[in-house]
Motif scaffolding. Structure first.
Motif, PDB file in Angstrom:
ATOM      1  N   SER A   1      -6.525   0.173  -5.811  1.00 36.78           N
ATOM      2  CA  SER A   1      -5.913  -0.812  -4.905  1.00 36.78           C
ATOM      3  C   SER A   1      -6.790  -1.034  -3.674  1.00 36.78           C
ATOM      4  CB  SER A   1      -4.515  -0.343  -4.473  1.00 36.78           C
ATOM      5  OG  SER A   1      -4.592   0.889  -3.767  1.00 36.78           O
ATOM      6  N   VAL A   2      -8.092  -0.763  -3.840  1.00 31.43           N
ATOM      7  CA  VAL A   2      -8.994  -0.878  -2.692  1.00 31.43           C
ATOM      8  C   VAL A   2      -9.044  -2.308  -2.176  1.00 31.43           C
ATOM      9  CG1 VAL A   2     -11.071  -1.257  -4.101  1.00 31.43           C
ATOM     10  CG2 VAL A   2     -11.269  -0.216  -1.831  1.00 31.43           C
TER      11      VAL A   2
ATOM     12  N   GLN B   1       0.928   4.239  -2.807  1.00 27.75           N
ATOM     13  CA  GLN B   1       0.715   5.652  -2.459  1.00 27.75           C
ATOM     14  C   GLN B   1       1.887   6.504  -2.923  1.00 27.75           C
ATOM     15  OE1 GLN B   1       0.125   5.298   1.771  1.00 27.75           O
ATOM     16  NE2 GLN B   1      -2.090   4.991   1.595  1.00 27.75           N
TER      17      GLN B   1
ATOM     18  N   ALA C   1      -6.485   5.383  -4.578  1.00 28.15           N
ATOM     19  CA  ALA C   1      -6.910   4.260  -3.739  1.00 28.15           C
ATOM     20  C   ALA C   1      -7.941   3.381  -4.435  1.00 28.15           C
ATOM     21  CB  ALA C   1      -7.487   4.792  -2.420  1.00 28.15           C
TER      22      ALA C   1
ATOM     23  N   ILE D   1       0.836  -1.201   0.000  1.00 19.09           N
ATOM     24  CA  ILE D   1       0.000   0.000   0.000  1.00 19.09           C
ATOM     25  C   ILE D   1       0.874   1.254   0.000  1.00 19.09           C
ATOM     26  CG2 ILE D   1      -1.664   1.324   1.366  1.00 19.09           C
ATOM     27  CD1 ILE D   1      -2.848  -1.345   2.297  1.00 19.09           C
TER      28      ILE D   1
ATOM     29  N   THR E   1      -6.578  -4.289  -1.860  1.00 25.15           N
ATOM     30  CA  THR E   1      -5.432  -4.491  -0.982  1.00 25.15           C
ATOM     31  C   THR E   1      -5.732  -3.963   0.414  1.00 25.15           C
ATOM     32  OG1 THR E   1      -4.000  -4.192  -2.913  1.00 25.15           O
ATOM     33  CG2 THR E   1      -2.939  -4.152  -0.760  1.00 25.15           C
ATOM     34  N   SER E   2      -6.412  -2.824   0.485  1.00 30.60           N
ATOM     35  CA  SER E   2      -6.820  -2.287   1.785  1.00 30.60           C
ATOM     36  C   SER E   2      -7.805  -3.231   2.469  1.00 30.60           C
ATOM     37  CB  SER E   2      -7.459  -0.905   1.595  1.00 30.60           C
ATOM     38  OG  SER E   2      -6.534   0.000   1.027  1.00 30.60           O
TER      39      SER E   2
END
Length: 229
Positions: A160-161, A151, A157, A147, A163-164
């Motif tokens: 790569s949501v 960034q 975001a 992450i 990954t969160s």
């Protein structure tokens, strides 16, 4: 009476990924795979070239995608560029809406193991779960690093949501397993005496004796050979 149309089961996320990629722009299969890898989507969607071509054939047969042109770059094999059809656009949107709004029952392997936790002695179960915590903490650190890199490169975001989401699931699992280990130590999830007695009455199998008790293999003989007395 119009014919009955049986819709294919929406069960392969790779098919959805192909539809979503072609929603962006026409692509050939190699470009689809490269784009998924570049975006690290293979961490969330299993990607195999054989499966990808199978999925593309199925989507084309269903009318969700269609060949647009065939390209040749030097001596490389021809590559067919596909594009999304109007029917494929509708399918992609309906599939996405269904996945986002409707929870479905999944069968993770860890959940299966938890449902059979009593098959191991409480002490061993606790030790294994503590090892799982260590492995999960390492996964969490790696995911946080991913992450941070995204960034740093200015990746929004939105892209790569997942990954969160993955990080939150790992953190939640770590918390759950910590609590479970403490509960096993305290009262065995409300069954500690019986749990210990259950395994005391069923001693663990000593696998070191298995090789000794196994029948010996006969010596290998060449065809036609005989043994003397």
């Amino acid at each position: 009476m119009p014919p009955i149309v049986i819709r294919p089961k929406r069960s392969n996320p790779l098919a959805l990924a192909v539809l979503a990629l072609l929603f962006e722009r026409p692509m050939h299969p190699y470009e689809m795979a490269a784009t998924l890898k570049e975006r690290h989507k293979e961490d969330s969607i299993k990607l195999r070239y054989g499966s990808l071509y199978t999925v593309i054939d199925i989507l084309a047969r269903e009318g969700h995608i269609t060949p647009r042109e065939t390209l040749r770059d030097g001596r490389r094999p021809e590559r067919t560029v596909y594009e999304l059809t109007p029917a494929g656009n509708v399918e992609m949107r309906e599939w996405m809406r269904s996945l986002l709004k409707t929870p479905v029952k999944e069968y993770p392997q860890f959940e299966a193991a938890l449902s059979l936790l009593g098959a191991l002695p409480p002490k061993e179960a606790s030790q294994l779960l503590q090892k799982r915590i260590i492995a999960l903490q390492e996964q969490a650190e790696n995911t946080r690093a991913t992450i941070t890199v995204a960034q740093h490169h200015g990746l929004p975001a939105l892209f790569s949501v997942e990954t969160s989401y993955h990080l939150k699931m790992i953190e939640a699992e770590i918390e759950f397993v910590h609590e479970l280990v403490a509960q096993i130590a305290h009262d065995g999830c409300g069954w500690l005496p019986q749990w210990k007695r259950f395994h005391k009455e069923r001693p663990a199998l000593d696998t070191s004796d298995l090789s000794a008790s196994a029948p010996a293999k006969p010596p290998h003989r060449k065809p036609g050979s005989t043994t003397g007395s």
